[in-house]
Design a protein around this motif. Structure first.
Motif, short mmCIF file in Angstrom:
data_model
loop_
_atom_site.label_atom_id
_atom_site.label_comp_id
_atom_site.label_asym_id
_atom_site.label_seq_id
_atom_site.Cartn_x
_atom_site.Cartn_y
_atom_site.Cartn_z
N LEU A 22 -1.29 -1.82 -6.03
CA LEU A 22 -1.36 -2.38 -4.68
C LEU A 22 -1.13 -3.89 -4.64
CD1 LEU A 22 -4.39 -0.38 -3.19
CD2 LEU A 22 -1.93 0.09 -2.97
N GLN A 23 -0.87 -4.51 -5.80
CA GLN A 23 -0.64 -5.96 -5.81
C GLN A 23 0.57 -6.33 -4.93
OE1 GLN A 23 -1.47 -7.85 -10.01
NE2 GLN A 23 -0.38 -5.92 -10.28
N LYS A 24 0.41 -7.34 -4.10
CA LYS A 24 1.52 -7.76 -3.22
C LYS A 24 2.70 -8.31 -4.01
CE LYS A 24 -1.11 -8.70 1.00
NZ LYS A 24 -1.47 -9.70 2.03
N ARG A 25 2.43 -8.86 -5.19
CA ARG A 25 3.52 -9.46 -5.97
C ARG A 25 4.48 -8.39 -6.51
NH1 ARG A 25 0.67 -11.49 -11.61
NH2 ARG A 25 0.20 -9.41 -12.46
N ASN A 26 4.09 -7.12 -6.40
CA ASN A 26 4.99 -6.05 -6.82
C ASN A 26 6.17 -5.87 -5.86
OD1 ASN A 26 3.27 -5.40 -8.95
ND2 ASN A 26 2.19 -3.82 -7.79
N PHE A 27 6.03 -6.43 -4.65
CA PHE A 27 7.01 -6.15 -3.61
C PHE A 27 7.69 -7.45 -3.16
CE2 PHE A 27 3.28 -3.41 -3.36
CZ PHE A 27 3.85 -2.20 -3.74
N GLU A 28 8.86 -7.32 -2.53
CA GLU A 28 9.70 -8.48 -2.22
C GLU A 28 9.16 -9.35 -1.11
OE1 GLU A 28 13.49 -6.80 -1.44
OE2 GLU A 28 13.99 -6.52 -3.56
N GLU A 34 2.91 -4.54 2.66
CA GLU A 34 1.89 -3.87 3.46
C GLU A 34 2.21 -2.39 3.65
OE1 GLU A 34 1.66 -6.14 7.03
OE2 GLU A 34 0.41 -7.72 6.15
N LEU A 35 3.48 -2.06 3.89
CA LEU A 35 3.87 -0.66 4.07
C LEU A 35 3.65 0.14 2.80
CD1 LEU A 35 7.17 -1.07 6.16
CD2 LEU A 35 4.98 -0.13 6.95
N ARG A 36 4.05 -0.44 1.66
CA ARG A 36 3.89 0.24 0.38
C ARG A 36 2.41 0.39 0.01
NH1 ARG A 36 7.67 3.65 -1.33
NH2 ARG A 36 9.74 2.68 -1.44
N GLN A 37 1.64 -0.63 0.29
CA GLN A 37 0.20 -0.57 0.01
C GLN A 37 -0.46 0.58 0.78
OE1 GLN A 37 -0.77 -4.63 1.02
NE2 GLN A 37 -1.34 -5.11 -1.10
N ILE A 38 -0.11 0.66 2.08
CA ILE A 38 -0.68 1.73 2.91
C ILE A 38 -0.24 3.10 2.39
CG2 ILE A 38 -0.62 2.78 5.21
CD1 ILE A 38 -0.35 -0.09 6.34
N GLU A 39 1.05 3.21 2.03
CA GLU A 39 1.58 4.49 1.55
C GLU A 39 0.90 4.92 0.25
OE1 GLU A 39 5.89 6.47 0.27
OE2 GLU A 39 5.71 4.31 0.58
N ILE A 40 0.84 4.01 -0.72
CA ILE A 40 0.24 4.35 -2.02
C ILE A 40 -1.25 4.63 -1.88
CG2 ILE A 40 -0.33 3.42 -4.31
CD1 ILE A 40 2.36 1.95 -4.26
N ASN A 110 4.18 -8.18 -17.33
CA ASN A 110 5.28 -9.17 -17.36
C ASN A 110 6.12 -9.14 -16.09
OD1 ASN A 110 4.63 -10.04 -20.01
ND2 ASN A 110 5.67 -8.22 -20.85
N GLY A 111 5.54 -8.65 -15.03
CA GLY A 111 6.28 -8.52 -13.79
C GLY A 111 7.03 -7.20 -13.75
N ILE A 112 7.22 -6.66 -12.56
CA ILE A 112 7.82 -5.34 -12.43
C ILE A 112 8.55 -5.27 -11.10
CG2 ILE A 112 5.71 -4.38 -11.40
CD1 ILE A 112 6.29 -1.76 -12.91
N SER A 113 9.71 -4.64 -11.09
CA SER A 113 10.51 -4.55 -9.87
C SER A 113 9.95 -3.47 -8.95
CB SER A 113 11.97 -4.21 -10.22
OG SER A 113 12.05 -2.89 -10.72
N ILE A 114 10.39 -3.53 -7.68
CA ILE A 114 9.97 -2.52 -6.72
C ILE A 114 10.38 -1.13 -7.21
CG2 ILE A 114 10.31 -1.63 -4.38
CD1 ILE A 114 10.67 -4.44 -3.41
N ALA A 115 11.59 -1.04 -7.74
CA ALA A 115 12.09 0.24 -8.23
C ALA A 115 11.20 0.79 -9.34
CB ALA A 115 13.53 0.09 -8.73
N ASP A 116 10.73 -0.10 -10.21
CA ASP A 116 9.86 0.34 -11.31
C ASP A 116 8.49 0.78 -10.79
OD1 ASP A 116 11.77 -0.07 -13.24
OD2 ASP A 116 11.17 -2.15 -13.62
N VAL A 117 7.98 0.06 -9.79
CA VAL A 117 6.69 0.44 -9.20
C VAL A 117 6.80 1.83 -8.58
CG1 VAL A 117 5.00 -0.07 -7.38
CG2 VAL A 117 5.96 -1.93 -8.75
N VAL A 118 7.88 2.03 -7.82
CA VAL A 118 8.10 3.34 -7.18
C VAL A 118 8.23 4.43 -8.23
CG1 VAL A 118 9.71 4.69 -5.78
CG2 VAL A 118 9.14 2.35 -5.11
#
Length: 418
Positions: A22-28, A34-40, A110-118
Motif C-alpha cells: 500500500l506504499q504510495k511510492r509504489n505508484f506514479e 489512492e485507487l490502487r490502495q483501495i483496490e488492494i 530497492n524500489g519497484i515499478s507499478i507493473a511489478d507491484v501488480v
C-alpha cells in the motif's frame, strides 16, 4: 505508528506485508496510488474474510493454527514454495517469525515499478483464487481435503494444479490417493450369475487402524461425490452435500466394530451390569417371547455382585437372541464390520448390541450430532437387500456392506478381477 506504538504491540507479518503493497511510492502519482490502495486493501480484506470461514479454513489446513490474521497462511505458503525452488532465499530472510515479511520486503527494498507491484499482487490472488476453485468444485474439495487430512503438503497439490489441465489435475489427485492404498489387497469376484462381490484384506490392529480410518473416510467422501454426480446428471443441480472437515479434524474418531464385538472383555461388574440392563431392555423391544427364566437370571446377576451366574453366558445368550452371532473372527474384524464413529459416541455404548448402537446413533443424529453418511447408512440398514426394518446385524449385512465399499472404492483399491 512507530512513535505511537513504541514499546507496545509489534506488527504482524500480514500487517507489515500489507503496508509494503500500500506504499504510495509504489505508484506514479497520487490519484493512481489512492485507487490502487483501495483496490488492494479491498481484495486483501475479502481474502481474510474468506479465510475466517471455518469450513474454508479447515478444508485447507490440518489444524486450527491460531494466527492473528489467517491470510498469513497464504503468505507463508508463497514464501515456502519460493524457498523450495531456491534454497539461497533462506540465507537472505532467515528462519525466524518475520522471515515471510523479509521475503516480500526484499522485493520492494530497492524500489519497484507499478507493473511489478501488480504482478506480485496478482501472484497472491492467483493462489487464493485456486483455493476458492478447489473449495467450490465437489470432486476437488473432497479429494484435496482428504489428502491434506492425510498429511500431503498443500504446496505439492498446488504444483499439480498449476502444471496440468483441470482434467489432468483430477486424475493426479486420484492417483495420489490411490498410492496410499497400494498395499491393501482387494479382489473383485464375479460368480456364474454375474453377481460381483469384493474381498478386501486389511488387518484390524492398532498398527493398521490409521489406514482403516483413511479408507473409511475416503469411502464417505467418494459416496458423497457419487451422489453429487447423480444429482447433477439427473437434475442439473449444483447444490451438494459437503463433508465437514472442520468437525472431522476437531473431533476424535474411532474405527468401531458394528456388531457387539465379543472378543472385547467387560471386566468390571458395574460395566457388565450396565451392559446387560441396556441390552436386555433394547432386546425386549423387538422380542416378545423371551424366556422368563432367562430374565430372572439377568435380574439376579444385576442385583447381586456375588451371584454365581457367569456374565459371559448371559451376554452370549443375549447376542444369540439378537441374531448377531458371527463365528468367523476374520469376518468380524474385516472392513465389512467396521465404521467411523465419533469417539465420544463410541465410548457411550462400548460393545453394545447393534440394536442399541442403532438407537443411540438415531438419537445423536436427531440431536444434530454429526454422523458420517456411510456410518448412518450402516445403522439404518441401507445395505440390507431385504429391507431396512431388521434390527439385527448379521454376516449377510457384513458382506453387503463390504461389497458396497469395494464397489465405491474399486479404483482406489486397485481391485483385481478374479
Amino acid at each position: 505508528f512507530i512513535r505511537i506504538n513504541m514499546g507496545k504491540i509489534p506488527l504482524t507479518n500480514s500487517e507489515l506485508i500489507k503496508a509494503l503493497f500500500l506504499q504510495k511510492r509504489n505508484f506514479e502519482n497520487k490519484e493512481i496510488a489512492e485507487l490502487r490502495q483501495i483496490e488492494i486493501a479491498s481484495e486483501w480484506d475479502r481474502m481474510e474474510y474468506s479465510f475466517q470461514n471455518d469450513d474454508f479454513w479447515w478444508f485447507l489446513n490440518k489444524g486450527k493454527n491460531d494466527i492473528p490474521a489467517r491470510i498469513e497462511f497464504l503468505l507463508d505458503l508463497i514464501c515456502k514454495i519460493a524457498i523450495n525452488k531456491d534454497e539461497n532465499i533462506i540465507k537472505q530472510i532467515g528462519t525466524d517469525k518475520h522471515a515471510t515479511f523479509r521475503y516480500f520486503y526484499n522485493k520492494f527494498s530497492n524500489g519497484i515499478s507499478i507493473a511489478d507491484v501488480v504482478k506480485e499482487w496478482n501472484d497472491i490472488k492467483d493462489y487464493f483464487l485456486a483455493f476458492e476453485e478447489w473449495y467450490e468444485k465437489p470432486i476437488w474439495y473432497h479429494y484435496i481435503g482428504f489428502l491434506i487430512y492425510c498429511g500431503n503438503d498443500i504446496s505439492d497439490i498446488y504444483d499439480l494444479y498449476r502444471n496440468t489441465t483441470k482434467e489432468g489435475f483430477t486424475q493426479k489427485l486420484k492417483s495420489s490417493i490411490r498410492s496410499r492404498f497400494e498395499k491393501v489387497k482387494c479382489e473383485k469376484i464375479t460368480n456364474d450369475e454375474s453377481v460381483e462381490t469384493f474381498n478386501i484384506e486389511l488387518e484390524f490392529s492398532n498398527k493398521h487402524k490409521p489406514k482403516i480410518r483413511e479408507l473409511l473416510l475416503l469411502y464417505n467422501l467418494q459416496f458423497i461425490i457419487n451422489q453429487h454426480e447423480n444429482i447433477k446428471d439427473k437434475n442439473n443441480a449444483e447444490t451438494y452435500l459437503k463433508f465437514p472437515f472442520k468437525i472431522f479434524k476437531e473431533e476424535n474418531w474411532d474405527v468401531e466394530h458394528i456388531d457387539s464385538f465379543t472378543s472385547n472383555t467387560l471386566t468390571s461388574y458395574e460395566i457388565q451390569k450396565e451392559w446387560l440392563n441396556i441390552s436386555f431392555n433394547d432386546l425386549k423391544k423387538i422380542n416378545d417371547n423371551i424366556d422368563p427364566d432367562f430374565e430372572s437370571r439377568i435380574i439376579k446377576f444385576t442385583s447381586n455382585a456375588e451371584s454365581d451366574i457367569e456374565f459371559s453366558e448371559l451376554r452370549n445368550e443375549i447376542i444369540e437372541l439378537a441374531g448377531e452371532v458371527v463365528n468367523d473372527e476374520d469376518v468380524k474384524n474385516g472392513i465389512g464390520n467396521l465404521t467411523l464413529l465419533n469417539a465420544d459416541i463410541n465410548r457411550s455404548y462400548g460393545n453394545s448390541l447393534f440394536l442399541t448402537k442403532r438407537r443411540i446413533i438415531i438419537e445423536k443424529d436427531n440431536e444434530g450430532k454429526f454422523i458420517p453418511i456411510c456410518t448412518k447408512h450402516v445403522f439404518l440398514k441401507y445395505f440390507d437387500k431385504h429391507g431396512t426394518s431388521s434390527p439385527n446385524w448379521q454376516e449377510e449385512d457384513i458382506i453387503n456392506y463390504q461389497n458396497n465399499i469395494g464397489e465405491i472404492l474399486s479404483f482406489f483399491l486397485n481391485a483385481k478381477t478374479k
